[in-house]
Enzyme design. Structure first.
Site, PDB file in Angstrom:
ATOM      1  N   ALA A  54       1.217  -1.105  -0.017  1.00  0.00           N
ATOM      2  CA  ALA A  54      -0.378   0.540  -0.099  1.00  0.00           C
ATOM      3  C   ALA A  54       1.436   1.705  -0.348  1.00  0.00           C
ATOM      4  O   ALA A  54       2.047   1.293   0.186  1.00  0.00           O
ATOM      5  CB  ALA A  54      -0.957  -0.103   1.042  1.00  0.00           C
ATOM      6  N   THR A 110      -4.573   1.613  10.507  1.00  0.00           N
ATOM      7  CA  THR A 110      -3.876   2.025  10.916  1.00  0.00           C
ATOM      8  C   THR A 110      -4.306   3.000  11.894  1.00  0.00           C
ATOM      9  O   THR A 110      -5.806   3.259  12.151  1.00  0.00           O
ATOM     10  CB  THR A 110      -2.989   3.451   9.559  1.00  0.00           C
ATOM     11  OG1 THR A 110      -3.236   4.363   9.993  1.00  0.00           O
ATOM     12  CG2 THR A 110      -4.810   3.993   8.500  1.00  0.00           C
ATOM     13  N   TYR A 114      -5.199   9.230   2.824  1.00  0.00           N
ATOM     14  CA  TYR A 114      -4.770   7.742   3.328  1.00  0.00           C
ATOM     15  C   TYR A 114      -5.380   6.924   4.192  1.00  0.00           C
ATOM     16  O   TYR A 114      -5.447   5.219   4.361  1.00  0.00           O
ATOM     17  CB  TYR A 114      -3.478   7.502   4.310  1.00  0.00           C
ATOM     18  CG  TYR A 114      -2.551   7.193   5.006  1.00  0.00           C
ATOM     19  CD1 TYR A 114      -2.808   5.924   3.759  1.00  0.00           C
ATOM     20  CD2 TYR A 114      -1.956   6.563   5.904  1.00  0.00           C
ATOM     21  CE1 TYR A 114      -1.881   4.174   4.732  1.00  0.00           C
ATOM     22  CE2 TYR A 114      -1.608   5.427   6.518  1.00  0.00           C
ATOM     23  CZ  TYR A 114      -1.050   4.586   6.164  1.00  0.00           C
ATOM     24  OH  TYR A 114      -1.567   2.974   6.527  1.00  0.00           O
TER      25      TYR A 114
HETATM   26  N1  UFG Z   1       7.317  15.489  13.304  1.00  0.00           N
HETATM   27  C1  UFG Z   1       7.716  16.471  13.483  1.00  0.00           C
HETATM   28  N2  UFG Z   1       8.878  16.694  12.443  1.00  0.00           N
HETATM   29  C2  UFG Z   1       9.000  15.900  11.048  1.00  0.00           C
HETATM   30  C3  UFG Z   1       8.541  14.871  11.014  1.00  0.00           C
HETATM   31  C4  UFG Z   1       7.341  14.933  12.555  1.00  0.00           C
HETATM   32  O1  UFG Z   1       7.836  17.039  13.966  1.00  0.00           O
HETATM   33  O2  UFG Z   1      10.163  15.844  10.494  1.00  0.00           O
HETATM   34  C5  UFG Z   1       6.399  15.286  14.405  1.00  0.00           C
HETATM   35  C6  UFG Z   1       4.769  14.754  13.510  1.00  0.00           C
HETATM   36  O3  UFG Z   1       4.079  16.059  13.143  1.00  0.00           O
HETATM   37  C7  UFG Z   1       3.732  14.472  14.301  1.00  0.00           C
HETATM   38  C8  UFG Z   1       5.030  13.108  15.105  1.00  0.00           C
HETATM   39  O4  UFG Z   1       6.310  13.983  14.683  1.00  0.00           O
HETATM   40  O5  UFG Z   1       3.270  14.846  15.721  1.00  0.00           O
HETATM   41  C9  UFG Z   1       5.061  11.717  14.688  1.00  0.00           C
HETATM   42  O6  UFG Z   1       5.708  12.173  13.043  1.00  0.00           O
HETATM   43  P1  UFG Z   1       5.389  11.099  12.109  1.00  0.00           P
HETATM   44  O7  UFG Z   1       5.112  11.381  10.587  1.00  0.00           O
HETATM   45  O8  UFG Z   1       6.338   9.751  12.390  1.00  0.00           O
HETATM   46  O9  UFG Z   1       3.804   9.908  12.475  1.00  0.00           O
HETATM   47  P2  UFG Z   1       2.393  10.695  12.259  1.00  0.00           P
HETATM   48  O10 UFG Z   1       2.203  10.533  13.800  1.00  0.00           O
HETATM   49  O11 UFG Z   1       2.735  11.533  11.554  1.00  0.00           O
HETATM   50  O12 UFG Z   1       1.738   8.889  11.528  1.00  0.00           O
HETATM   51  C10 UFG Z   1       2.357   7.927  12.022  1.00  0.00           C
HETATM   52  C11 UFG Z   1       2.457   6.982  11.136  1.00  0.00           C
HETATM   53  C12 UFG Z   1       1.663   7.101   9.675  1.00  0.00           C
HETATM   54  C13 UFG Z   1      -0.325   7.065  10.177  1.00  0.00           C
HETATM   55  C14 UFG Z   1      -0.134   8.229  11.345  1.00  0.00           C
HETATM   56  C15 UFG Z   1      -1.754   8.128  12.301  1.00  0.00           C
HETATM   57  O13 UFG Z   1       3.474   7.017  10.258  1.00  0.00           O
HETATM   58  O14 UFG Z   1       1.064   6.162   8.786  1.00  0.00           O
HETATM   59  O15 UFG Z   1       0.734   7.784  12.223  1.00  0.00           O
HETATM   60  O16 UFG Z   1      -2.640   9.396  11.915  1.00  0.00           O
HETATM   61  F1  UFG Z   1      -1.168   7.749   9.452  1.00  0.00           F
END
Ligand code: UFG
Length: 328
Positions: free
Chosen positions: A74, A116, A140
């Protein structure tokens, strides 16, 4: 068990393949290598193929006498899904429906499905249980929720037996250090902090420090990729033992802020990550923490990696040893 693992060359897929093999399954990895890495598949039988290729899928199922599928293949980048919804609906929805058709036509009715936490959107409650309202805020998450609903209908009507696993924040790497996270582009926090420590990326951006959390940055539930993998092993075993279709959250149950993750990573590496506070990233909920009580109780899942420092240390081992990922 003869298991077809679609997307088995990807991050969570490759770790799960290793654990399935340790548990005694015969694994065939099926991956088109668009986002996966051939080098992430070490010993398993490998078929390079696309989930839209019904003929190759059916031939693979027959040739290897496949009797269950673990479906990772995916697209999974939230940000990209918002600017390119067509690819996400096409791959994650149409592609999965195609896989289901081929499975059912060939007598395979057992499926473990990658879902997810993004299906929830921004729920008011924490920790999040499986039954709270699903209101995804990004494409997504919507593609995964559509498939959860479709699988429920296929289960009722056509006898599909599935277990959907809703991952919270997958992270870490196998302690062997030879497989790990390698996304292009990388958007996830832990690999980005570690790459920033290695000087392999630009200055890390902290997306928002004005959230209603203890230090103003977002709280997430970080769960080790091998613990996720182990949940797939248990889910598959349950399906072979006649378990009914079901859905489970997978998280550690404790939340860490972005700043806490950065500080922990810096203490693991002994290096400072260049960083700056940036505006909020669209669609980021303030807090996402899982209740995983249901899978613990029903399937006996017990995460092995509960210490965030230890989890980040496993990721660091991979990134330090493979600063350019699989292409290094
Ligand atoms: N973050 C930053 N800087 C960055 C990247 C991320 O501050 O460069 C923060 C984001 O804002 C978030 C946290 O770090 O608060 C985690 O971010 P990630 O991108 O690592 O992960 P997400 O929580 O956004 O995403 C995860 C999974 C997705 C899923 C999602 C569900 O990776 O596949 O949770 O909300 F869809």
């Amino acid at each position: 068990m003869n298991v077809l693992v679609t997307g088995g060359a990807g991050y969570i897929g490759s770790h799960t393949v290793r654990l399935l093999e340790k548990a005694g399954s015969n694994v065939v990895v099926y991956d088109n290598l668009v986002t996966g890495h051939r080098d992430a598949v070490k010993n398993s039988t490998f078929v390079e193929g696309d989930i839209f290729d019904s003929t190759l899928l059916a031939d693979t199922i027959k040739r290897y006498e496949i009797n269950s599928v673990v479906h990772f293949a995916a697209y999974s980048l939230v940000g990209v899904s918002m600017v390119n919804p067509r690819d996400y609906y096409h791959n994650n929805v149409v592609g999965t429906l195609n896989l289901l058709d081929v499975m059912m036509a060939n007598g395979v009715n057992k499926l473990v499905f990658s879902s997810t936490a993004a299906v929830y959107g921004e729920p008011d409650t924490s920790p999040i249980t499986e039954d709270v309202m699903k209101n995804p805020t990004n494409v997504y998450g919507r593609t995964k929720l559509i498939m959860e609903n479709a699988m429920a209908d296929y289960s009722r009507t056509y006898g599909l037996k599935y277990i959907a696993l809703r991952y919270f924040n997958a992270c870490g790497a196998d302690t062997a250090g030879d497989i790990g996270e390698d996304h292009q582009p990388e958007t996830h926090l832990i690999p980005l902090v570690l790459k920033a420590c290695l000087g392999k990326t630009d200055r890390l951006k902290i997306f928002g420090d004005d959230y209603p959390t203890k230090d103003g940055t977002c709280v997430r539930d970080y769960v080790h990729v091998n613990d996720l993998g182990q949940a797939h092993v248990l889910a598959l075993k349950a399906l072979y033992n006649g378990h009914e279709s079901d859905i489970y959250n997978l998280g550690n149950g404790s939340g860490f802020t972005v700043k806490e993750i950065i500080e922990t990573a810096e203490s693991v590496t002994g290096m400072a990550a260049p960083k700056e506070v940036a505006p909020r990233r669209a669609g980021d909920p303030a807090v996402l923490v899982a209740s995983s009580g249901k899978i613990r109780q029903d399937l006996g899942w017990q995460p092995e990696y509960t210490d965030i420092k230890n989890i980040i240390a496993t990721a660091w081992r991979w990134h330090k040893g493979n600063p350019d990922g699989f292409s290094g």
